[in-house]
Design a protein around this motif. Structure first.
Motif, PDB file in Angstrom:
ATOM      1  N   TYR A  13       0.862  -1.183   0.000  1.00  0.00           N
ATOM      2  CA  TYR A  13       0.000   0.000   0.000  1.00  0.00           C
ATOM      3  C   TYR A  13       0.900   1.235   0.000  1.00  0.00           C
ATOM      4  N   ASN A  14       0.905   1.952  -1.104  1.00  0.00           N
ATOM      5  CA  ASN A  14       1.722   3.160  -1.274  1.00  0.00           C
ATOM      6  C   ASN A  14       3.174   2.924  -0.845  1.00  0.00           C
ATOM      7  N   GLU A  16       5.843   2.580  -3.081  1.00  0.00           N
ATOM      8  CA  GLU A  16       6.707   2.783  -4.254  1.00  0.00           C
ATOM      9  C   GLU A  16       8.157   3.060  -3.865  1.00  0.00           C
ATOM     10  N   ASN A  40      -1.652  -5.655  -3.836  1.00  0.00           N
ATOM     11  CA  ASN A  40      -1.813  -4.214  -3.820  1.00  0.00           C
ATOM     12  C   ASN A  40      -3.238  -3.875  -3.405  1.00  0.00           C
ATOM     13  N   GLY A  42      -5.047  -1.006  -3.261  1.00  0.00           N
ATOM     14  CA  GLY A  42      -5.518   0.331  -3.608  1.00  0.00           C
ATOM     15  C   GLY A  42      -4.476   1.423  -3.508  1.00  0.00           C
ATOM     16  N   SER A  43      -3.226   1.120  -3.778  1.00  0.00           N
ATOM     17  CA  SER A  43      -2.179   2.150  -3.726  1.00  0.00           C
ATOM     18  C   SER A  43      -2.500   3.292  -4.677  1.00  0.00           C
ATOM     19  N   THR A  44      -2.168   4.504  -4.247  1.00  0.00           N
ATOM     20  CA  THR A  44      -2.405   5.683  -5.076  1.00  0.00           C
ATOM     21  C   THR A  44      -1.098   6.302  -5.572  1.00  0.00           C
ATOM     22  N   ASP A  45       0.028   5.672  -5.246  1.00  0.00           N
ATOM     23  CA  ASP A  45       1.314   6.143  -5.758  1.00  0.00           C
ATOM     24  C   ASP A  45       1.678   5.298  -6.981  1.00  0.00           C
ATOM     25  N   GLN A  48       1.652   0.268  -8.315  1.00  0.00           N
ATOM     26  CA  GLN A  48       1.063  -0.638  -9.309  1.00  0.00           C
ATOM     27  C   GLN A  48       1.896  -0.671 -10.583  1.00  0.00           C
ATOM     28  N   LYS A  67      -9.343  -3.922  -4.380  1.00  0.00           N
ATOM     29  CA  LYS A  67      -9.832  -2.611  -3.982  1.00  0.00           C
ATOM     30  C   LYS A  67      -9.532  -2.474  -2.500  1.00  0.00           C
ATOM     31  N   ILE A  68      -9.769  -1.338  -1.932  1.00  0.00           N
ATOM     32  CA  ILE A  68      -9.422  -1.111  -0.528  1.00  0.00           C
ATOM     33  C   ILE A  68     -10.385  -1.913   0.349  1.00  0.00           C
TER      34      ILE A  68
END
Length: 89
Positions: A13-14, A16, A40, A42-45, A48, A67-68
């Motif tokens: 999770y985030n 990177e 993963n 739901g990482s937003t960085d 992925q 998904k989260i």
């Protein structure tokens, strides 16, 4: 005698900034009969994209995108994945 397969499960999770070093470390172990399962959640960085670039080159890398759902659901999904593999072989 063949070595047993070891599955290494890594929740992501985030991550990177740390993920590249973590993947290299796992794949450079002396024990070679491994698979790395990255989950993963739901990482937003750029996690992925980084995982996808590794997955194209490394056969021991499995990638699951969720998904989260939270930590417990990730555990359940991984267990289901592992049980299905065991039953299929």
């Amino acid at each position: 005698m063949s070595e047993n397969l070891i599955s290494i499960i890594v929740p992501v999770y985030n991550s990177e900034n740390y993920l590249r070093a973590a993947i290299h470390s796992l794949l450079n172990q002396t024990y070679q009969n491994i698979e790395v399962i990255l989950i993963n959640d739901g990482s937003t960085d750029g996690s992925q994209e980084l995982i996808s670039s590794f997955q194209k080159r490394i056969k021991e890398l499995n990638y699951i995108i969720l998904k989260i759902w939270g930590y417990r659901m990730r555990e359940i999904m991984v267990l289901i994945e592992l049980v299905v593999r065991i039953l299929c072989f």
